[in-house]
Motif scaffolding. Structure first.
Motif, PDB file in Angstrom:
ATOM      1  N   TRP A   1      -7.437  -4.289  -6.787  1.00 32.99           N
ATOM      2  CA  TRP A   1      -8.116  -3.896  -5.550  1.00 32.99           C
ATOM      3  C   TRP A   1      -7.975  -2.387  -5.348  1.00 32.99           C
ATOM      4  O   TRP A   1      -7.227  -1.725  -6.069  1.00 32.99           O
ATOM      5  CB  TRP A   1      -7.633  -4.721  -4.351  1.00 32.99           C
ATOM      6  CG  TRP A   1      -6.200  -4.552  -3.918  1.00 32.99           C
ATOM      7  CD1 TRP A   1      -5.206  -3.885  -4.593  1.00 32.99           C
ATOM      8  CD2 TRP A   1      -5.598  -5.060  -2.733  1.00 32.99           C
ATOM      9  NE1 TRP A   1      -4.033  -3.960  -3.905  1.00 32.99           N
ATOM     10  CE2 TRP A   1      -4.235  -4.657  -2.758  1.00 32.99           C
ATOM     11  CE3 TRP A   1      -6.053  -5.801  -1.652  1.00 32.99           C
ATOM     12  CZ2 TRP A   1      -3.351  -4.994  -1.731  1.00 32.99           C
ATOM     13  CZ3 TRP A   1      -5.171  -6.126  -0.633  1.00 32.99           C
ATOM     14  CH2 TRP A   1      -3.845  -5.728  -0.675  1.00 32.99           C
ATOM     15  N   ASP A   2      -8.675  -1.912  -4.337  1.00 29.54           N
ATOM     16  CA  ASP A   2      -8.724  -0.473  -4.117  1.00 29.54           C
ATOM     17  C   ASP A   2      -7.534  -0.053  -3.238  1.00 29.54           C
ATOM     18  O   ASP A   2      -7.695   0.174  -2.036  1.00 29.54           O
ATOM     19  CB  ASP A   2     -10.070  -0.127  -3.456  1.00 29.54           C
ATOM     20  CG  ASP A   2     -10.219   1.374  -3.265  1.00 29.54           C
ATOM     21  OD1 ASP A   2      -9.499   2.133  -3.946  1.00 29.54           O
ATOM     22  OD2 ASP A   2     -11.042   1.780  -2.425  1.00 29.54           O
ATOM     23  N   HIS A   3      -6.341  -0.026  -3.859  1.00 30.79           N
ATOM     24  CA  HIS A   3      -5.116   0.336  -3.119  1.00 30.79           C
ATOM     25  C   HIS A   3      -4.631   1.676  -3.661  1.00 30.79           C
ATOM     26  O   HIS A   3      -4.486   1.825  -4.874  1.00 30.79           O
ATOM     27  CB  HIS A   3      -4.060  -0.750  -3.330  1.00 30.79           C
ATOM     28  CG  HIS A   3      -2.919  -0.680  -2.361  1.00 30.79           C
ATOM     29  ND1 HIS A   3      -2.009   0.355  -2.372  1.00 30.79           N
ATOM     30  CD2 HIS A   3      -2.541  -1.501  -1.348  1.00 30.79           C
ATOM     31  CE1 HIS A   3      -1.117   0.152  -1.410  1.00 30.79           C
ATOM     32  NE2 HIS A   3      -1.415  -0.965  -0.770  1.00 30.79           N
ATOM     33  N   PRO A   4      -4.369   2.661  -2.793  1.00 30.07           N
ATOM     34  CA  PRO A   4      -4.019   3.993  -3.309  1.00 30.07           C
ATOM     35  C   PRO A   4      -2.769   3.995  -4.175  1.00 30.07           C
ATOM     36  O   PRO A   4      -2.639   4.831  -5.061  1.00 30.07           O
ATOM     37  CB  PRO A   4      -3.821   4.833  -2.047  1.00 30.07           C
ATOM     38  CG  PRO A   4      -3.689   3.875  -0.929  1.00 30.07           C
ATOM     39  CD  PRO A   4      -4.407   2.630  -1.323  1.00 30.07           C
TER      40      PRO A   4
ATOM     41  N   SER B   1      -0.405  -3.290  -7.221  1.00 27.66           N
ATOM     42  CA  SER B   1      -0.412  -4.625  -7.839  1.00 27.66           C
ATOM     43  C   SER B   1       0.498  -5.595  -7.093  1.00 27.66           C
ATOM     44  O   SER B   1       0.167  -6.774  -6.944  1.00 27.66           O
ATOM     45  CB  SER B   1       0.081  -4.552  -9.283  1.00 27.66           C
ATOM     46  OG  SER B   1      -0.735  -3.682  -9.983  1.00 27.66           O
ATOM     47  N   HIS B   2       1.640  -5.095  -6.647  1.00 28.09           N
ATOM     48  CA  HIS B   2       2.589  -5.984  -5.963  1.00 28.09           C
ATOM     49  C   HIS B   2       2.071  -6.354  -4.571  1.00 28.09           C
ATOM     50  O   HIS B   2       2.275  -7.466  -4.094  1.00 28.09           O
ATOM     51  CB  HIS B   2       3.979  -5.348  -5.945  1.00 28.09           C
ATOM     52  CG  HIS B   2       4.459  -5.107  -7.344  1.00 28.09           C
ATOM     53  ND1 HIS B   2       4.960  -6.103  -8.137  1.00 28.09           N
ATOM     54  CD2 HIS B   2       4.397  -3.994  -8.132  1.00 28.09           C
ATOM     55  CE1 HIS B   2       5.217  -5.614  -9.357  1.00 28.09           C
ATOM     56  NE2 HIS B   2       4.897  -4.335  -9.359  1.00 28.09           N
ATOM     57  N   GLN B   3       1.370  -5.410  -3.944  1.00 28.33           N
ATOM     58  CA  GLN B   3       0.761  -5.726  -2.646  1.00 28.33           C
ATOM     59  C   GLN B   3      -0.420  -6.685  -2.813  1.00 28.33           C
ATOM     60  O   GLN B   3      -0.668  -7.532  -1.967  1.00 28.33           O
ATOM     61  CB  GLN B   3       0.334  -4.434  -1.936  1.00 28.33           C
ATOM     62  CG  GLN B   3       1.525  -3.623  -1.434  1.00 28.33           C
ATOM     63  CD  GLN B   3       2.416  -4.400  -0.473  1.00 28.33           C
ATOM     64  OE1 GLN B   3       1.929  -5.114   0.407  1.00 28.33           O
ATOM     65  NE2 GLN B   3       3.729  -4.281  -0.637  1.00 28.33           N
ATOM     66  N   GLN B   4      -1.117  -6.546  -3.946  1.00 27.67           N
ATOM     67  CA  GLN B   4      -2.226  -7.483  -4.193  1.00 27.67           C
ATOM     68  C   GLN B   4      -1.660  -8.888  -4.475  1.00 27.67           C
ATOM     69  O   GLN B   4      -2.208  -9.893  -4.006  1.00 27.67           O
ATOM     70  CB  GLN B   4      -3.059  -6.994  -5.386  1.00 27.67           C
ATOM     71  CG  GLN B   4      -4.380  -7.726  -5.513  1.00 27.67           C
ATOM     72  CD  GLN B   4      -5.302  -7.076  -6.545  1.00 27.67           C
ATOM     73  OE1 GLN B   4      -4.876  -6.218  -7.323  1.00 27.67           O
ATOM     74  NE2 GLN B   4      -6.558  -7.494  -6.547  1.00 27.67           N
TER      75      GLN B   4
END
Ligand code: NAD
Length: 379
Positions: A292-295, A129-132
């Motif tokens: 988004w599709d972030h692991p 979430s923080h990277q998004q």
């Protein structure tokens, strides 16, 4: 072939179980031993996770260990990290990294002299979430971030932590204990900070321990502010208010709100890797962003609870290990951790002296962590 680094864990307390449980997710590390001043704590944790138990001295000399994770209490972080570097091993510390800028600069000099890496938690800003949130800001969708608010508020730690004394001593309190998550995410999302001003206080002189365990019913003296209201000026000019308190039973503030010239971004709790992201347009119409599709955003804990959590602790360590032998800076690197400490200590100092304080240190925003880059660290 990915190189696998031998990891030792110093400090077998509460948080050590998260590191031990999650380490096997990452392909460039293997936990080989755990140590603690309290030998029994090390032995019982070691048994639980099938790793070796050692004395701190033996672990520092263990040739199978390349990096030691410092999970001791805040007042021991500096001395333990120095011992790790003196033993010729890379170091990764829990937060707060150190308790003064001077200590941080000493560690930086030692690491540079010896060619060793030093990193520090928190690594929750590497979460999906923080990277998004970072990618939304970097895309320009909400314009330039001009201001914001951050709220870290709750009723303290004595109702859940069996040994909460350290939380109420210098080095603890909501600023240095929870602040690292918020200040680090702010630096990651908006950039470094150049000046702060604050007022600080405390609602109680003593706290009653109600958590089950040997300390239940005892009192802890409060030797650090437990309510802090601050304003932070980022180097890009953004003005961000911060409310940090352990004297609050309930409140209605969102964790982090960032106000851009073209919209607002509601950022979820930076103590967790995942959470709901909401964005508005210029007229304030809200929309929830699909994750988004972030692991590092995929829930793997509390799956039966209303908000399942993603927990990928060790991500910052794994990323740091990935930089060994390269010129790339770890995302959770020493300069970021030291700047965050400087900001938090300056907030406390401002509260003490009643004046704005200029921040001595600075750092770069850590590199964004794309889903592909994150996936590459996982088994
Ligand atoms: N508990 C959490 O949920 C949590 C979450 C994130 C970060 N942290 C951070 O992790 C650190 C540890 O927290 P915790 O909750 O595990 O504390 P804890 O009190 O449960 O455990 C700390 C352990 O460190 C050991 N220790 C102290 N000094 C030592 C030294 N010099 N050498 C070796 N061992 C030593 C103690 O004996 C103890 O077993 C703190 O900095 C805290 O802020 C904790």
């Amino acid at each position: 072939m990915t190189k696998v680094y031998g990891v030792g864990i110093m400090g077998a307390g509460n948080i050590s179980s998260a590191y031990l449980k999650l380490a096997p997710l990452f392909k460039n590390m293997q936990v080989r031993a755990i140590a603690d001043l309290n030998g029994e704590a090390a032995t019982s944790r070691a048994k639980e996770y099938g790793v070796g138990a050692q004395t701190p001295e033996a672990m520092l000399k263990n040739s199978e260990i390349d990096v030691i994770v410092n999970l001791t209490i805040p007042s021991a972080h500096f001395a333990v990290t120095k011992d790790i570097l003196s033993a010729g091993k890379h170091a990764y510390s829990e937060k707060p990294f150190v308790l003064s800028v001077e200590e941080g600069l000493q560690i930086k000099a030692m690491a540079e002299q010896r060619g060793l890496k030093v990193g520090s938690a928190p690594d929750t800003f590497l979460g999906g979430s923080h990277q998004q949130a970072r990618s939304i800001i970097d895309s320009g969708k909400i314009g330039r971030i001009a201001s914001g608010t951050m709220h870290i508020m709750g009723r303290g730690m004595e109702h859940w932590h069996p040994n909460p004394e350290f939380f109420y001593q210098p080095g603890g309190g909501p600023m240095l204990d929870m602040g690292p998550y918020y200040i680090t995410d702010l630096i990651h999302l908006v950039g470094p900070i150049r000046r702060v001003t604050a007022l600080t206080g405390k609602a109680k002189e003593e706290r009653l321990v109600t958590a089950d365990g040997p300390n239940k019913g005892t009192s802890v003296k409060v030797n650090t502010p437990t309510t802090i209201h601050a304003v932070l000026e980022c180097t890009n000019g953004a003005l961000v208010t911060l409310g940090a308190s352990w004297d609050v039973s309930s409140h209605g503030h969102h964790n982090i709100e960032l106000y851009g010239t073209d919209g607002t971004l509601y950022v979820p709790n930076p103590n967790f890797f995942n959470g709901e992201l909401v964005v508005t347009d210029t007229i304030g119409t809200k929309s929830t962003i699909e994750a988004w599709d972030h692991p590092f955003g995929i829930a793997n804990e509390d799956l039966d609870k209303p908000i399942p959590r993603a927990n990928y602790r060790n991500a910052g360590l794994s990323d740091m290990l990935d930089t060994i032998g390269t010129s790339r800076k770890p995302r959770c690197d020493l300069d970021l951790a030291l700047h965050a400490v400087d900001v938090m200590l300056s907030i406390l100092k401002s509260g003490e002296i009643g004046e704005a304080v200029s921040i001595q240190t600075t750092c770069e925003r850590p590199d964004a962590f794309t889903p592909e880059q994150a996936r590459a660290l996982l088994r």
